[in-house]
Design an enzyme around this catalytic site. Structure first.
Site, PDB file in Angstrom:
ATOM      1  CB  SER A 186      -0.959   0.001   1.196  1.00 13.43           C
ATOM      2  OG  SER A 186      -0.232  -0.104   2.395  1.00 13.43           O
ATOM      3  N   GLY A 192       7.443   9.707   7.929  1.00 14.14           N
ATOM      4  CA  GLY A 192       6.587  10.714   8.563  1.00 14.14           C
ATOM      5  C   GLY A 192       5.175  10.199   8.733  1.00 14.14           C
ATOM      6  CB  SER A 252       2.435   9.306   5.437  1.00 11.01           C
ATOM      7  OG  SER A 252       3.528   8.486   5.828  1.00 11.01           O
ATOM      8  CE  LYS A 274       5.019   4.063  14.001  1.00  9.21           C
ATOM      9  NZ  LYS A 274       5.317   3.831  12.717  1.00  9.21           N
ATOM     10  CB  SER A 302      -2.259   0.841  14.679  1.00 12.84           C
ATOM     11  OG  SER A 302      -1.152   0.270  15.343  1.00 12.84           O
ATOM     12  NE  ARG A 303       0.841  -5.712  11.210  1.00 10.19           N
ATOM     13  CZ  ARG A 303       1.086  -5.098  10.074  1.00 10.19           C
ATOM     14  NH1 ARG A 303       0.114  -4.861   9.220  1.00 10.19           N
ATOM     15  NH2 ARG A 303       2.298  -4.697   9.762  1.00 10.19           N
TER      16      ARG A 303
END
Lengths: 327, 327
Positions: free
Chosen positions: B11, B132, B134, B187, B250-251
């Protein structure tokens, strides 16, 4: 533990009082209003915190003398607009105890930080600031919360840590008083902008960029004003900003959303129906940026949206197509 | 404009290809799978981006030679696990064009950053990193997005800015390559922890504290590894963290939530059903912290939850009742 005088019986004052009382301190609260005092003293409730039963050990009074009598420390929690005038009223009853400012904002007329106002009025007192990501309701519920205590004097910091800290609240120390309070005072600007962006159906990418770049601007201004950059990335800056942006109830975010809808400043003020700090903060930051010669593109853009008829969409395009920059 | 070779048709690869093609560049995409290539070439679609019609000008091939032929620049967008092996395969077809890593992570076996892996394999190539906040879907939809391009060579940065920048995408420059990529790689740990906290019904106060203090830990580690602290507070660090924590999809956050529910690591892996980068990242950060002698209380706590049977509630109490600290 300490005997604590809390000046101000709004939601934050009462939340701090409740936490401190539960943690074994003796707490007296000063309230401006007779009926608020009554509600606290007899019904043990605070209108803004409907789910809270205020601990019986907390006393409340409309008399500064009574509340300050015998106190080891003062927490000042009034609205920032009445900070100076309130201090002038209770100054005669102070002895040597330190005064910790728990309010946020700037004095609008002078663009002075609240600790500076306090120092002007109380040149002999030790002054501190206490700020961080902390919804009052959550503090009352015992949600784990971390806050910063800023003061020049480490003994004052240690006392505040001692009286607050337990498994529900962690207090970090900082000697950067100005940084701690500027973060709390200026973060509303970004919350306001995030409201505009939400109304424009901008995505998570835009929101994340806005927060990140917004903090860069604010920390640049703060640095010029004598604060440390890092402090803006701590709990009182970044942390408080996150909590403000997350909160759908934030007046500042709500006001931004109305601006994003195309309402005028007048209409927004009418709709929100109370003080919108962020609008004062935007004006203050705009003036301070000019005064200190700092580039603040987001602040300038939102200022032009509010006062010079710039459309939010035009503001976004303007921000996105600025010159190439290093981060 | 540029002729761009994109290595990887997931993706993010396709989102970058789409943005670049719309912005006037010539784009060729390399795909690992024959059927993925077919879907892109003939049906103009990407399975992970169901709402996207891929611009006709983009070509896709399974041949490195074909895709790299005549390219001015290479964007590497494969999973981090196959970065080294993929580079080895296309190395023979490279000329002098720079290679920009758009993947995130570390090489788990060696705890090496991806740009370092690329430098080891391609000592003569100029290497950059692009990272970043996105979401790929948002980039495809033209949601305003800001990203950082990190490279030692400013000419490479300028080229990347030139080919990407328009009113929908803003690319900031940085010479702190390691900082840019470490933010993106680490992160996920905080996103994972925020998932645990959400499942434990912690409030906004806790969430804000977790993000703020989590970033402090990560930036400390990064600084010891040679990165600049500030970079972690930029788009590739703080920005990306915000977007990750906000995303319910988010996994990493989802995996954290399952751990918060009390599932074992085995059960979480089974439930999520694919690679959970954050779990690798936690192990990596734990090892790096030991190696560099850094205190990382949040990383240690979550490591002990995953591997040493610590209960999430115990971890919270442990974190809240640590010694008094300066921020």
């Amino acid at each position: 533990m300490k005997q604590v005088a809390i000046i101000g019986s709004g939601s934050w004052g009462i939340a701090l009082a409740t936490h401190l009382a539960k943690n074994g301190n003796t707490v007296k609260v000063w309230s401006y209003l007779e009926e608020e005092k009554e509600a606290i003293q007899t019904q043990r409730r605070c209108i803004q915190l409907p789910n809270l039963h205020i601990p019986e050990s907390i006393t409340c009074s409309n008399s500064f003398e009574e509340v300050l009598e015998g106190s080891d420390i003062v927490l000042h929690v009034t609205p920032s607009k009445v900070l100076r005038s309130t201090i002038r009223q209770y100054k005669p009853f102070l002895k040597e105890q330190p005064v910790v400012i728990c309010s946020k904002g700037l004095e609008n007329e002078t663009l002075t930080t609240l600790s500076e106002v306090a120092k002007q009025e109380l040149p002999n007192q030790k002054i501190g600031v206490f700020s961080g990501p902390s919804h009052a309701e959550e503090v009352c519920m015992g949600v784990p919360t971390a806050i910063v205590m800023g003061a020049e004097d480490n003994a004052v910091i240690a006392d505040v840590q001692e009286m607050f800290m337990n498994s529900k609240m962690r207090v970090y120390a900082s000697n950067d008083v100005k940084g701690v309070e500027l973060g709390g005072a200026l973060k509303n600007i970004i919350a306001f902008c995030s409201g505009i962006a939400a109304e424009m159906n901008m995505g998570d990418n835009t929101f994340a960029a806005l927060i990140t770049r917004g903090l860069v601007e604010i920390s640049k201004l703060g640095e010029k004003m004598g604060a440390k950059k890092e402090t803006f990335y701590g709990l009182s800056g970044l942390g408080d900003l996150i909590v403000t942006c997350l909160s759908e109830h934030s007046r500042n975010r709500k006001a931004g959303k109305l601006v994003g809808k195309g309402l005028s400043l007048e209409e927004v003020r009418k709709e929100v129906g109370m003080t919108i700090e962020s609008i004062d903060n935007i004006e203050a930051a705009y003036k301070l940026a000019k005064q200190y010669g700092i580039e603040m593109p987001i602040v300038n853009a939102v200022y032009d949206v509010l006062y010079n008829g710039l459309k939010p969409e035009e503001a976004v395009t303007m921000l996105m197509t600025r010159d190439k920059k290093f981060e």
